[in-house]
Motif scaffolding. Structure first.
Motif, PDB file in Angstrom:
ATOM      1  N   ARG A  59       0.920  -1.141  -0.047  1.00 43.38           N
ATOM      2  CA  ARG A  59       0.050   0.089   0.068  1.00 43.38           C
ATOM      3  C   ARG A  59       1.075   1.322  -0.083  1.00 43.38           C
ATOM      4  N   GLN A  60       1.873   1.059   0.727  1.00 42.91           N
ATOM      5  CA  GLN A  60       2.763   2.422   0.719  1.00 42.91           C
ATOM      6  C   GLN A  60       3.485   2.726  -0.505  1.00 42.91           C
ATOM      7  N   GLU A  62       1.924   1.675  -3.568  1.00 38.93           N
ATOM      8  CA  GLU A  62       1.308   1.974  -4.527  1.00 38.93           C
ATOM      9  C   GLU A  62       0.935   3.596  -3.990  1.00 38.93           C
ATOM     10  N   GLY A  63       0.875   3.971  -2.942  1.00 36.00           N
ATOM     11  CA  GLY A  63       0.590   5.364  -2.784  1.00 36.00           C
ATOM     12  C   GLY A  63       1.696   6.229  -3.128  1.00 36.00           C
ATOM     13  N   ARG A  64       3.193   5.744  -3.060  1.00 35.07           N
ATOM     14  CA  ARG A  64       4.250   6.769  -3.391  1.00 35.07           C
ATOM     15  C   ARG A  64       4.010   6.671  -4.956  1.00 35.07           C
ATOM     16  N   ALA A  66       1.576   6.241  -6.771  1.00 35.54           N
ATOM     17  CA  ALA A  66       0.165   7.290  -7.191  1.00 35.54           C
ATOM     18  C   ALA A  66       0.544   8.793  -7.013  1.00 35.54           C
ATOM     19  N   LYS A  67       1.252   9.034  -6.013  1.00 30.31           N
ATOM     20  CA  LYS A  67       1.878  10.433  -5.718  1.00 30.31           C
ATOM     21  C   LYS A  67       2.748  10.921  -6.845  1.00 30.31           C
ATOM     22  N   GLU A  69       2.933   9.918  -9.867  1.00 28.56           N
ATOM     23  CA  GLU A  69       2.301   9.789 -10.899  1.00 28.56           C
ATOM     24  C   GLU A  69       1.156  11.367 -11.021  1.00 28.56           C
ATOM     25  N   LEU A  70       0.661  11.599  -9.982  1.00 28.71           N
ATOM     26  CA  LEU A  70       0.009  12.770  -9.709  1.00 28.71           C
ATOM     27  C   LEU A  70       0.697  13.905 -10.115  1.00 28.71           C
ATOM     28  N   LEU A  71       1.784  13.956  -9.299  1.00 31.38           N
ATOM     29  CA  LEU A  71       2.752  15.249  -9.416  1.00 31.38           C
ATOM     30  C   LEU A  71       3.214  15.178 -10.963  1.00 31.38           C
ATOM     31  N   PHE A  72       3.672  14.067 -11.617  1.00 34.64           N
ATOM     32  CA  PHE A  72       4.071  14.244 -12.913  1.00 34.64           C
ATOM     33  C   PHE A  72       2.977  14.748 -13.879  1.00 34.64           C
TER      34      PHE A  72
END
Lengths: 98, 183
Positions: A59-60, A62-64, A66-67, A69-72
């Motif tokens: 989960r950690q 996946e979260g990192r 996702a973060k 990818e979002l910032l990218f």
């Protein structure tokens, strides 16, 4: 009474059960507690802990991800907005100068 | 029975069309020719997860966190090509046609030499419902979609961060620019 009747009566005569027979029968009618070896309980707990830790770590990850990818996505969107804005400024400047 | 089937088909068609501003496009043809591809799809639960990993202490990240509260999805597609001309305008015609529909407002449309940038927004009058950016260069193609309620003031607050240019959004902003070199 013939010989056969005598034998039959002898075979079917009432006799007392051996000593402790009743206790043994009653003991068998009660469910026996299942004995799980202690090492298996330990293994099961360890497996559960391992699974929980793995799930937390995944989960950690996946979260990192996702973060990142979002910032990218935001940075890419930002850079494209920047290009568009620069082009508009350039066109405005050219229009004013012309 | 036939009527029921018809109703079900029509309902599913209607639901498939209305995905809250998400544009559907088949990228396979273009992707097959690309040397490098990036595909980012962040929807509901993954967006929430990303939000949990954004720091509240860092101003930039906390602003992003606020911005993504109302988002439904962030989608990025980028393709890099070895040579020029490996994709054509015709390959994107379907996507451009979707962006020309009345529900989308084109706020920027620049075209210079072989490069073009189109920025479109879908609004409900108050909030942005979706933002689409299509950037086409000879050897690079990018398409970004941000779907969901985007608060313009929050987008404005992010100006100057994450490469987002300084922009004015909201009631005080100037009229949206729509420019084309050929105009």
């Amino acid at each position: 009474m013939n010989e056969f009747d005598k034998d039959l009566r002898q075979a079917l005569r009432r006799t007392d059960p051996p000593v402790g027979f009743v206790d043994r029968v009653l003991a068998r009618t009660h469910p026996q507690p299942v004995h799980i070896p202690l090492k298996w309980i330990g293994i099961a707990i360890a497996a559960c802990l391992l699974l929980a830790a793995g799930r937390f770590e995944y989960r950690q990850y996946e979260g990192r991800k996702a973060k990142r990818e979002l910032l990218f996505a935001l940075e890419l969107a930002g850079s494209k907005l920047n290009i568009a804005q620069q082009k508009i400024f350039e066109l405005n400047r050219r229009t004013i100068h012309d | 029975m036939t009527k029921l089937s018809l109703i079900l088909i029509l309902t599913s068609c209607a639901l498939a069309q209305d995905q809250g501003g998400l544009l559907q496009f088949d990228w396979n043809k273009i992707a097959a020719k690309a040397a490098n591809k990036v595909n980012v799809t962040l929807e509901g639960p993954m967006l929430q997860l990303a939000s949990q990993f954004l720091s509240n202490d860092q101003k930039d990240e906390s602003q992003v966190k606020q911005l993504i509260q109302g988002l439904k999805g962030v989608y990025v597609r980028t393709f890099e090509f070895d040579k020029e001309g490996q994709y054509s305008d015709a390959d994107l015609s379907d996507l451009r046609a979707q962006l020309r529909t009345p529900e989308w407002s084109k706020i920027v449309d620049t075209e210079e030499k072989k490069e073009s940038v189109i920025i479109c927004m879908k609004t409900d009058g108050k909030l942005f419902q979706a933002l689409a950016i299509l950037s086409a260069e000879p050897k690079e193609l990018s398409f970004i979609q941000i779907v969901g309620a985007i608060d313009p003031s929050m987008l404005g607050a992010l100006s100057g961060k994450f490469g987002i240019p300084k922009m004015e959004f909201g009631p005080k902003s100037k009229a949206p620019a729509s420019k084309k070199k050929n105009d």
